[in-house]
Design an enzyme around this catalytic site. Structure first.
Site, PDB file in Angstrom:
ATOM      1  N   TRP A 205       0.856  -1.181   0.000  1.00 28.07           N
ATOM      2  CA  TRP A 205       0.000   0.000   0.000  1.00 28.07           C
ATOM      3  C   TRP A 205       0.904   1.247   0.000  1.00 28.07           C
ATOM      4  O   TRP A 205       1.883   1.300   0.731  1.00 28.07           O
ATOM      5  CB  TRP A 205      -0.908   0.002   1.250  1.00 28.07           C
ATOM      6  CG  TRP A 205      -1.687   1.280   1.335  1.00 28.07           C
ATOM      7  CD1 TRP A 205      -2.886   1.547   0.765  1.00 28.07           C
ATOM      8  CD2 TRP A 205      -1.275   2.487   2.005  1.00 28.07           C
ATOM      9  NE1 TRP A 205      -3.260   2.845   1.023  1.00 28.07           N
ATOM     10  CE2 TRP A 205      -2.281   3.450   1.780  1.00 28.07           C
ATOM     11  CE3 TRP A 205      -0.154   2.856   2.743  1.00 28.07           C
ATOM     12  CZ2 TRP A 205      -2.216   4.738   2.290  1.00 28.07           C
ATOM     13  CZ3 TRP A 205      -0.071   4.160   3.243  1.00 28.07           C
ATOM     14  CH2 TRP A 205      -1.105   5.074   3.018  1.00 28.07           C
ATOM     15  N   TRP A 484     -14.920   2.824  -7.875  1.00 29.45           N
ATOM     16  CA  TRP A 484     -15.257   1.489  -7.356  1.00 29.45           C
ATOM     17  C   TRP A 484     -14.069   0.995  -6.535  1.00 29.45           C
ATOM     18  O   TRP A 484     -13.056   0.578  -7.079  1.00 29.45           O
ATOM     19  CB  TRP A 484     -15.528   0.562  -8.538  1.00 29.45           C
ATOM     20  CG  TRP A 484     -15.933  -0.834  -8.224  1.00 29.45           C
ATOM     21  CD1 TRP A 484     -15.371  -1.695  -7.337  1.00 29.45           C
ATOM     22  CD2 TRP A 484     -17.000  -1.566  -8.840  1.00 29.45           C
ATOM     23  NE1 TRP A 484     -16.013  -2.908  -7.356  1.00 29.45           N
ATOM     24  CE2 TRP A 484     -17.015  -2.856  -8.273  1.00 29.45           C
ATOM     25  CE3 TRP A 484     -17.938  -1.260  -9.827  1.00 29.45           C
ATOM     26  CZ2 TRP A 484     -17.921  -3.837  -8.661  1.00 29.45           C
ATOM     27  CZ3 TRP A 484     -18.839  -2.237 -10.223  1.00 29.45           C
ATOM     28  CH2 TRP A 484     -18.835  -3.509  -9.627  1.00 29.45           C
ATOM     29  N   ASP A 485     -14.236   1.029  -5.218  1.00 32.75           N
ATOM     30  CA  ASP A 485     -13.121   0.727  -4.315  1.00 32.75           C
ATOM     31  C   ASP A 485     -13.187  -0.723  -3.832  1.00 32.75           C
ATOM     32  O   ASP A 485     -14.206  -1.424  -3.998  1.00 32.75           O
ATOM     33  CB  ASP A 485     -13.217   1.691  -3.120  1.00 32.75           C
ATOM     34  CG  ASP A 485     -11.874   1.969  -2.473  1.00 32.75           C
ATOM     35  OD1 ASP A 485     -10.921   1.232  -2.733  1.00 32.75           O
ATOM     36  OD2 ASP A 485     -11.796   2.943  -1.689  1.00 32.75           O
ATOM     37  N   CYS A 525     -10.378   1.041  -8.129  1.00 31.07           N
ATOM     38  CA  CYS A 525      -9.574   1.449  -6.983  1.00 31.07           C
ATOM     39  C   CYS A 525      -9.547   0.266  -6.029  1.00 31.07           C
ATOM     40  O   CYS A 525     -10.495  -0.506  -5.975  1.00 31.07           O
ATOM     41  CB  CYS A 525     -10.240   2.662  -6.321  1.00 31.07           C
ATOM     42  SG  CYS A 525      -9.456   3.217  -4.799  1.00 31.07           S
ATOM     43  N   ASP A 547      -2.705   5.395  -3.179  1.00 31.90           N
ATOM     44  CA  ASP A 547      -3.117   6.389  -2.178  1.00 31.90           C
ATOM     45  C   ASP A 547      -1.972   7.335  -1.851  1.00 31.90           C
ATOM     46  O   ASP A 547      -2.185   8.360  -1.218  1.00 31.90           O
ATOM     47  CB  ASP A 547      -3.585   5.693  -0.899  1.00 31.90           C
ATOM     48  CG  ASP A 547      -5.064   5.334  -0.965  1.00 31.90           C
ATOM     49  OD1 ASP A 547      -5.768   5.852  -1.850  1.00 31.90           O
ATOM     50  OD2 ASP A 547      -5.515   4.528  -0.126  1.00 31.90           O
TER      51      ASP A 547
HETATM   52  C1  DGJ Z   1      -9.193   3.838  -0.318  1.00 32.20           C
HETATM   53  C2  DGJ Z   1      -9.031   4.708  -1.530  1.00 32.20           C
HETATM   54  O1  DGJ Z   1      -7.834   4.435  -2.174  1.00 32.20           O
HETATM   55  C3  DGJ Z   1      -9.107   6.165  -1.108  1.00 32.20           C
HETATM   56  O2  DGJ Z   1      -8.879   6.993  -2.212  1.00 32.20           O
HETATM   57  C4  DGJ Z   1     -10.445   6.422  -0.483  1.00 32.20           C
HETATM   58  O3  DGJ Z   1     -11.450   6.256  -1.453  1.00 32.20           O
HETATM   59  C5  DGJ Z   1     -10.681   5.476   0.671  1.00 32.20           C
HETATM   60  N1  DGJ Z   1     -10.456   4.116   0.312  1.00 32.20           N
HETATM   61  C6  DGJ Z   1     -12.077   5.628   1.212  1.00 32.20           C
HETATM   62  O4  DGJ Z   1     -12.372   4.726   2.170  1.00 32.20           O
END
Ligand code: DGJ
Length: 727
Positions: A205, A484-485, A525, A547
């Protein structure tokens, strides 16, 4: 010699060694294989194009001390197309089985082939490349194990216009007993001995797809794999094998890209003769598939690419393929709106007033799309609750989503929304109603991650619920964009092979929603760039890259990501300083300069900027609107690596060489140094180019051979750009 439109050709035996030879050609590459006299499908060649002859030579070593087959032919250093396990090839196999008798021995021999003209295969429920008006042929070679009744159909698709080969395998059980498939790679290439390096992308990450290059050593076995549920932050399903010394513009390079978002493996083995076996496909760890009599199983598609012009050649080829023949979204060819996202501006702490204030100011700056991130639904004031409850939180947003979208539209911006449809918090109405819908093993407590569990997408009713719930959200308000996460790794899988079943459900949900809402721009995402792969790109034209939005960290992340994916697919935002992930303070100019080469946006509280900064943002928005067409369609060149130097330089050139954008960022400042010239590439040397900002005219030759002296601020993290157009 039989020819089929010139891109697949077959010859019959001329030298009594090969029964049949298959010649596959792309734009500038050839791929050759042959059936030997025993019936094994041998790999002969992959590389720069060569003219088909009346047969190709298979080299056979005489058995000295190892296992051999008839005529003392040894197989353990032979080059194979799809090697089996348990007989005379002693290396890692492309697939493995447990036969009904409990043994694992398998031996695939040639049974037949078919050529499909103007054909690109569609895989059942899996994303794959489509023809898209290009000239393509598919060769299907059937191999069979007589004893067990297992058949493997190897699919090879070539295009006249590309130097890629699509590979996948369909297994069939033609026996009357079950066969268990324990591993099943999508493709294997046995590269003849030589000095090669492995290039792969590892990270975590906030530092996704860090570039790694290492020599492939005799006797080594390297598994570049991930078993985290999604393609993952940790290892990307794209690797390259480069001839020692090959660089961005020179040398033979082979690319392996898997169009798949689940557990994957790229396995590289160097045998004791120095041959390099490269396989890519589903990760064998925790994989298994029982094939009942008459059943079949399909692997994901693997894209093999070849370039004699170095790594850059692979990148540009894949970019074109993905933009034109993989992504189904109409947005893939559309200029992307300049967006502002509220995540780093507010996190979960927002109300309508705050959002509207950001939107108004953003409109003044020329921004076009407002994206509401996490926290708008259910009971969601932090990450402990609410996922799965896809109805608006009226406490935060009293006018509802529809009302908010209207207000944003009235300000003059489009409205976009964040969702995480695959997830559920135990503290949610959905979980209380359907606790069994979360992935788990009966009798075991599943591991939590970010306080959430994953919904069981192997169950059709769960997929239907998600499709229905999200469709209601998307049709209930004027939504133009969706992020879409997916924020956790997959654990506690109930059975072997589960991850593949999940992926089929995931692709059904994603395919249904993206095709039901074709006007919406979808961005993938996964906790940043944890699912940046060609599987997602088949549905969504852009993916949040990481991120970590710090401009200096992004130099490396975007540099390496661009090796396997189009620059237009990389979500890139300007965020506040000190940067929220690494605390670094970089100039606003540098943050934008780096983000221009991507799907550009802002992710900060624009209402808190000084007047001076705000004026700069206005100028940046104007600039990106002029650049985004080039980012969408251009060819990308990496000129200086941030992994090797104190400076990162990259360039985008339009296909007709009439427009170019170059960005160079000097990381650390040094007193009293001469800055090297910025030398461009791939321009028309005889043309003149005008710098859009200064109006100065340069010769294409001058820009390429002599170069330009960059102008930096006297500080760290300073960048310099030029946007040039042919006059
Ligand atoms: C992880 C994503 O990468 C962020 O940009 C954001 O959308 C957060 N989740 C929100 O919980």
């Amino acid at each position: 010699m039989k020819g089929v439109n010139g891109i697949i050709m077959i010859t019959k035996s001329t030298n009594k060694i090969n029964e049949t030879t298959f010649y596959l050609s792309g734009k500038t590459m050839s791929y050759i294989m042959a059936v030997d006299k025993i019936g094994y499908l041998r790999h002969i060649y992959h590389g720069s194009k060569i003219r088909p002859r009346g047969g190709s030579e298979i080299r056979n070593l005489d058995a000295a001390w190892t296992a051999y087959v008839e005529d003392r032919i040894i197989l353990e250093t032979a080059l194979f197309e799809y090697p089996a396990y348990g007989h005379a090839d002693l290396r890692i196999p492309s697939y493995s089985v447990t036969n009904s008798g409990g043994d694992s021995v398998s031996e695939l021999k040639f049974k037949g082939f078919e050529i499909k003209e103007n054909h690109v295969p569609e895989l059942n429920g899996l994303p794959c490349v489509f023809a898209g008006g290009k000239t393509a042929q598919t060769l299907e070679i059937t191999l069979a194990d007589e004893k067990s009744g297992l058949e493997a159909v190897l699919l090879y698709t070539v295009f006249e216009e590309y130097d890629v080969l699509l590979r996948s395998v369909v297994f069939r059980n033609t026996s009357d007993k079950p066969i268990n498939i324990d591993s099943a790679y999508s493709a294997n290439v046995d590269i003849e001995q030589g000095d090669y390096d492995l290039i792969y992308f590892a990270g975590s990450w906030g530092r996704e797809r860090d570039l790694h290059r290492q020599p492939i050593q005799l006797g080594s076995k390297t598994d570049i794999s991930a078993a985290r549920g999604s393609s993952s932050h940790c290892i990307n399903p794209f690797v390259m094998i480069a001839e020692r010394g090959a660089d961005e513009e020179h040398g033979n390079v082979f690319g392996f890209s898997l169009i798949y978002s689940g557990n994957h493996s790229s396995m590289i083995e160097c045998d004791h003769s120095g041959n390099v076996r490269v396989m890519q496909g589903i990760n064998p760890l925790d994989f298994g598939k029982e094939l009942k009599p008459g059943e079949s199983f399909e692997t994901p598609q693997c894209v093999l690419s070849f370039s004699a012009d170095g790594i850059g050649g692979i990148s540009r080829e894949l970019s074109d393929l993905y933009r034109n023949n993989l992504c189904r979204s109409k947005w893939v060819h559309r200029e992307r709106p300049v967006l502002i996202n509220n995540w780093e501006a507010t996190y979960f702490d927002f109300n309508e007033e705050k959002l509207l204030a950001i939107a108004k100011k953003a409109k003044e700056a020329g921004i076009e799309l407002f994206v509401l991130d996490d926290g708008w639904f259910g009971k969601r004031d932090d990450d402990t609750s609410g996922l799965g409850d896809w109805f608006v939180n009226l406490k935060k947003l009293p006018s509802g989503l529809d009302g908010l979208a209207k207000k944003i539209n009235d300000i003059g911006l489009d409205f976009g929304l964040w969702i995480e449809p695959e997830m559920v918090n135990p503290d949610s109405e959905l979980y209380r109603a359907h606790p069994d819908w979360a992935i788990h093993v009966e009798g075991r407590e599943p591991a939590l991650s970010r306080n959430q569990l994953i919904l069981d997408l192997s169950r059709p009713e769960v997929c239907d619920y998600i499709i229905d719930a999200i469709s209601k959200v998307l049709s209930g308000a004027n939504i133009s964009y969706v992020k879409w996460d997916m924020n956790r790794p997959m654990t506690d899988m109930p059975r072997k092979g589960y991850n593949y079943e999940y992926m089929l459900g995931f692709y059904r949900v994603m395919g249904t929603l993206t095709s039901s809402f074709p006007d919406i721009l979808f961005e993938g995402c996964a906790g940043g760039g944890g699912r940046f792969d060609a599987g997602v790109l088949a549905y969504m034209p852009q993916i949040w890259t990481s991120d970590d939005s710090d401009a200096i960290a992004r130099l490396k992340i975007q540099y390496s990501t661009s090796m396997g994916y189009p620059i237009s697919s990389m979500g890139a935002h300007v965020t506040a300083v000190p940067n929220h992930q690494v605390g670094r303070v970089t100039p606003l100019k540098t943050r934008a300069d780096v983000a221009y080469t991507g799907a550009f946006g802002y992710e900060l509280d624009i209402t808190k900027m000084s007047d001076e900064e705000f004026e700069e943002v206005k100028r940046q928005v104007e600039k990106v609107k002029k650049l985004r067409g080039l980012t969408l369609n251009g060819d990308f060149y990496r000129l200086k690596s941030p992994y090797e130097t104190n400076c990162c330089m990259w360039e985008t050139v339009s296909k007709d060489k009439s427009e170019v954008f170059v960005m160079v960022c000097r990381v650390l400042n040094t007193a009293n140094t001469n800055e090297p010239h910025v030398r461009l590439t791939a321009l028309d040397p005889d043309a003149d180019y005008r710098d859009e900002e200064t109006g100065r005219i340069y010769g294409g030759d001058e820009l390429m051979y002599m170069g330009v002296v960059p102008v930096y601020e006297n500080r760290d993290f300073s960048s310099f750009t030029m946007h040039l157009k042919r006059v």
